[in-house]
Design an enzyme around this catalytic site. Sequence first.
Site, PDB file in Angstrom:
ATOM      1  N   ASP A 183       0.814  -1.210   0.000  1.00 45.98           N
ATOM      2  CA  ASP A 183       0.000   0.000   0.000  1.00 45.98           C
ATOM      3  C   ASP A 183       0.853   1.268   0.000  1.00 45.98           C
ATOM      4  O   ASP A 183       0.619   2.175  -0.802  1.00 45.98           O
ATOM      5  CB  ASP A 183      -0.929  -0.015   1.222  1.00 45.98           C
ATOM      6  CG  ASP A 183      -1.782   1.229   1.333  1.00 45.98           C
ATOM      7  OD1 ASP A 183      -2.930   1.192   0.876  1.00 45.98           O
ATOM      8  OD2 ASP A 183      -1.295   2.248   1.862  1.00 45.98           O
ATOM      9  N   ILE A 203      -5.311   2.327  -0.234  1.00 48.16           N
ATOM     10  CA  ILE A 203      -5.251   1.608  -1.507  1.00 48.16           C
ATOM     11  C   ILE A 203      -5.640   0.147  -1.294  1.00 48.16           C
ATOM     12  O   ILE A 203      -6.377  -0.440  -2.100  1.00 48.16           O
ATOM     13  CB  ILE A 203      -3.857   1.713  -2.145  1.00 48.16           C
ATOM     14  CG1 ILE A 203      -3.456   3.183  -2.327  1.00 48.16           C
ATOM     15  CG2 ILE A 203      -3.833   0.981  -3.475  1.00 48.16           C
ATOM     16  CD1 ILE A 203      -4.392   3.991  -3.191  1.00 48.16           C
ATOM     17  N   ASP A 204      -5.173  -0.455  -0.200  1.00 48.75           N
ATOM     18  CA  ASP A 204      -5.590  -1.819   0.121  1.00 48.75           C
ATOM     19  C   ASP A 204      -7.107  -1.899   0.309  1.00 48.75           C
ATOM     20  O   ASP A 204      -7.769  -2.809  -0.201  1.00 48.75           O
ATOM     21  CB  ASP A 204      -4.905  -2.295   1.402  1.00 48.75           C
ATOM     22  CG  ASP A 204      -3.512  -2.853   1.169  1.00 48.75           C
ATOM     23  OD1 ASP A 204      -3.187  -3.183   0.020  1.00 48.75           O
ATOM     24  OD2 ASP A 204      -2.743  -2.952   2.138  1.00 48.75           O
ATOM     25  N   VAL A 205      -7.656  -0.959   1.063  1.00 52.64           N
ATOM     26  CA  VAL A 205      -9.096  -0.984   1.344  1.00 52.64           C
ATOM     27  C   VAL A 205      -9.894  -0.785   0.061  1.00 52.64           C
ATOM     28  O   VAL A 205     -10.852  -1.528  -0.218  1.00 52.64           O
ATOM     29  CB  VAL A 205      -9.455   0.080   2.394  1.00 52.64           C
ATOM     30  CG1 VAL A 205     -10.966   0.231   2.522  1.00 52.64           C
ATOM     31  CG2 VAL A 205      -8.856  -0.286   3.750  1.00 52.64           C
ATOM     32  N   GLY A 256      -9.800  -3.894  -2.035  1.00 52.05           N
ATOM     33  CA  GLY A 256     -10.744  -4.886  -1.537  1.00 52.05           C
ATOM     34  C   GLY A 256     -12.165  -4.604  -1.967  1.00 52.05           C
ATOM     35  O   GLY A 256     -12.917  -5.521  -2.343  1.00 52.05           O
TER      36      GLY A 256
END
Length: 412
Positions: free
Chosen positions: A152, A184-186, A189
């Site tokens: 991220d 960015i990870d969230v 997802g």
Amino acid sequence: MNPTPTPTALAGIKVLDLSRVLAGPWCTQMLADLGADVVKVERPVAGDDTRHWGPPFLRDADGNDTRDASYFTACNRNKRSITVDMARPEGQALLRRMACEADVVVENFKVGGLRQYGLDYDSLKALNPRLVYCSITGFGQDGPYAERAGYDLMVQAMCGLMSITGHADGTPGGGPLKAGVAVIDVFTGLYASNAILAAINARHHSGQGQYIDMALLDVGMAVLANQAAGFLATGQSPGRAGNVHPSLAPYQDFVTSDGNVLLAIGNDGQFARFCAATGHAEWAQDARFATNTARVRNRAELLASMEPVLRTRTTAEWITLFEDKAVPCGPINTVAQAFDDPQVRARGLRIELPRDDGQPAIAGVANPVRLSATPVAYHRAPPALGQHTQEVLQEMGLDEARIEALREGGVI
């Protein structure tokens, strides 16, 4: 008699979750919240890396830290955890058998990393043509960076997000900053869960599954939103402006007599009401400030007029005054203050998930999706490592002797 349970939107959907850390687990938690049966596969003994990403850690009944990091709990509720060593042929066989019965597989290994285990899309598609298979990587399945590991923070930097986050160079605290959450990870997802639902719907018509290629960098570029559009329209890279909105004014935080207040004025009518509330109706008639475009162009002069006025009252006094006049505003809360906010409490955004082992319930944040007919359900706390291995293998038809042999052999 127990009441009939409320139906869930994804009841009957089976997800084999081979992902770890945040982006993949955030995706599969969304599916689990909507009712899918998500089986999370973890490494024996070690488990998901985030089980150890602490402090902070969960606490036991005596208030002492356990070895379970709270990070893991953020993205793994409503799942069942099994431990399988996929490096062993017996483990690979178990996972292929599970994939044959699954609707969805989610994984975030490096490009081609699962091919050696026979768990890549082509191998599993041959066994289950209806399978929806989602791969999440840093940079996607092709391109010059495909083989690189992606995280991220790296992507926040590479996609330009950090270049527009933080105070401008030359100001106190100036310089690029990452967001306070691994956004960015969230976002990846969330995009992944949307893609999976789209593929499931497409399968209703075609009868076939498909492959989904999700990349953190792709998502990072996409969520630049209006900032990317502005660059594409002008060829000029936007810069950092702290809490100031580049296209709206006044849309930022201001110092009050005891703290800060945030104003989010999005149109000329709201600005006129703001001016009247502060006793300066003349600002709304001033040609420099009468329209949003004029206010943006004359931001420095506008702020020079506003700032001394806003210092004359407390944050609470301004919020009370502006809310009564329908002027968008609010405090800048700490996380603790946010959870104590009356609206947050009224919406039930803090939830408590009881654990099967009698340890204190795990607190979490409610899923923000509100469906009237098939609401989100919370039926499992984030699982202990391997908590459901026995249960899942028995559902697959393995008898006690076979399960014990796998356990003694270190496969599970």
